[in-house]
Design an enzyme around this catalytic site. Structure first.
Site, short mmCIF file in Angstrom:
data_model
loop_
_atom_site.label_atom_id
_atom_site.label_comp_id
_atom_site.label_asym_id
_atom_site.label_seq_id
_atom_site.Cartn_x
_atom_site.Cartn_y
_atom_site.Cartn_z
CG ASN A 41 -0.17 0.00 2.54
OD1 ASN A 41 1.05 -0.01 2.55
ND2 ASN A 41 -0.89 0.02 3.65
CG HIS A 44 3.72 0.21 4.80
ND1 HIS A 44 2.83 -0.79 5.15
CD2 HIS A 44 4.94 -0.40 4.79
CE1 HIS A 44 3.49 -1.91 5.33
NE2 HIS A 44 4.76 -1.71 5.12
CD GLU A 72 0.35 0.59 7.40
OE1 GLU A 72 0.38 0.72 6.16
OE2 GLU A 72 0.49 -0.50 7.98
C1 GLP Z 1 6.97 -4.14 6.76
C2 GLP Z 1 8.02 -3.27 7.52
C3 GLP Z 1 8.72 -2.37 6.58
C4 GLP Z 1 9.10 -3.20 5.36
C5 GLP Z 1 7.86 -3.45 4.57
C6 GLP Z 1 8.05 -4.41 3.41
O1 GLP Z 1 5.71 -4.08 7.26
N1 GLP Z 1 7.51 -2.49 8.59
O2 GLP Z 1 9.84 -1.78 7.20
O3 GLP Z 1 10.02 -2.51 4.59
O4 GLP Z 1 6.80 -3.81 5.38
O5 GLP Z 1 8.16 -5.72 3.84
P1 GLP Z 1 8.79 -6.84 2.96
O6 GLP Z 1 10.22 -6.48 2.78
O7 GLP Z 1 8.63 -8.12 3.73
O8 GLP Z 1 8.04 -6.85 1.68
#
Ligand code: GLP
Length: 259
Positions: free
Chosen positions: A135, A137, A142
């Site tokens: 999304n 973030h 968020e």
């Molecule tokens: C998570 C973390 C972020 C991370 C993102 C992507 O929720 N809080 O810091 O960069 O989402 O996660 P992923 O690397 O597992 O796709």
């Protein structure tokens, strides 16, 4: 300026991510580096461990600041981000415990939040690593988070809980903490350089919003990076594939293919 480096796959891209980080560790042995958890950097971190073992890269005076932490995660809670960082990187290199920083996630007060802000702003991040949520973030900022936000307590979005359940909790959403502490956007933007990495289909929309013409908006927090002067975006082909190359914001974006 956003410099995009596109690789065929995440394996090749993760070698480049390692090179960017290792160069900073080698050239600036007291640098402050902001680390990210999540699946995106797992290969990068294992490449850094390999580099440490092979080249004896010295991390002893490197200072680390992590983006976020789940509520009530102890240092040894397997679901926690501190635990993740220890497992993937921190305990495998010669970092000193006193140089590792996380926000306090227990009975967190305003004083704790302010303390983390001060540590980050006074620490002068040379580099901030970022993954991105589907999304848009960044850290746990968020949609709806503003550009001037500082370290704060977050209620996680539904899509974030689903993604993190799938990736780290065997699909069991009830086990995923629903709250976290996160650096704000202003903390992230204070870094001298930002490295954002994204692989796979779930990141396509966020990458498109970041690279195509359009305002920076809190509806998709990753777009705030349009306002930073030194961002490297490392992608695999799939994450890039929704981008309309005729609509890229070439005033601030440069695209490099690295096959
Ligand atoms: C998570 C973390 C972020 C991370 C993102 C992507 O929720 N809080 O810091 O960069 O989402 O996660 P992923 O690397 O597992 O796709």
């Amino acid at each position: 300026m956003i410099k995009v480096y596109m690789y065929k796959n995440k394996k090749a891209a993760s070698v480049f991510c390692k090179d960017v980080i290792a160069d900073i560790v080698k050239n600036n042995p007291t640098a402050a580096i902001g680390f990210a958890t999540g699946s995106t950097f797992i290969d990068t971190y294992s490449n850094l461990v390999e580099d440490f073992n092979k080249n004896k890269t010295d991390w002893s005076n490197i200072r680390t600041f992590n983006l976020d932490e789940y509520f009530n995660a102890k240092k040894d809670s397997p679901f926690g981000y501190r635990y993740f960082m220890d497992e993937q990187l921190f305990s495998h290199v010669n970092l000193q415990e006193k140089n590792i920083h996380f926000p306090n996630s227990f009975n967190t007060t305003e004083v704790d939040l302010k303390k983390y802000d001060d540590q980050i702003f006074n620490g002068h991040l040379s580099l901030q690593l970022l993954g991105v949520g589907r999304n848009g973030h960044i850290a746990f900022n968020e949609p709806g988070t503003t550009i001037d936000s500082t370290t704060h307590i977050v209620d996680l979005a539904k899509s974030t809980i689903e993604d993190n359940a799938r990736l780290f909790f065997n699909g069991n959403e009830s086990l995923v903490p629903k709250k976290a502490i996160s650096m704000g956007i202003s903390n992230i933007m204070s870094a001298k350089k930002i490295l954002l990495a994204a692989w796979g289909e779930s990141k396509q929309e966020a990458v498109k919003n970041l690279l195509e013409v359009g305002e920076a908006t809190s509806n998709c927090p990753v777009t705030f990076l349009k306002k930073h002067h030194d961002v490297i975006v490392i992608l695999d082909e799939i994450a890039f594939s929704l981008v309309d190359q005729n609509n890229v914001d070439y005033q601030i974006v440069e695209i490099n293919k690295k096959f």
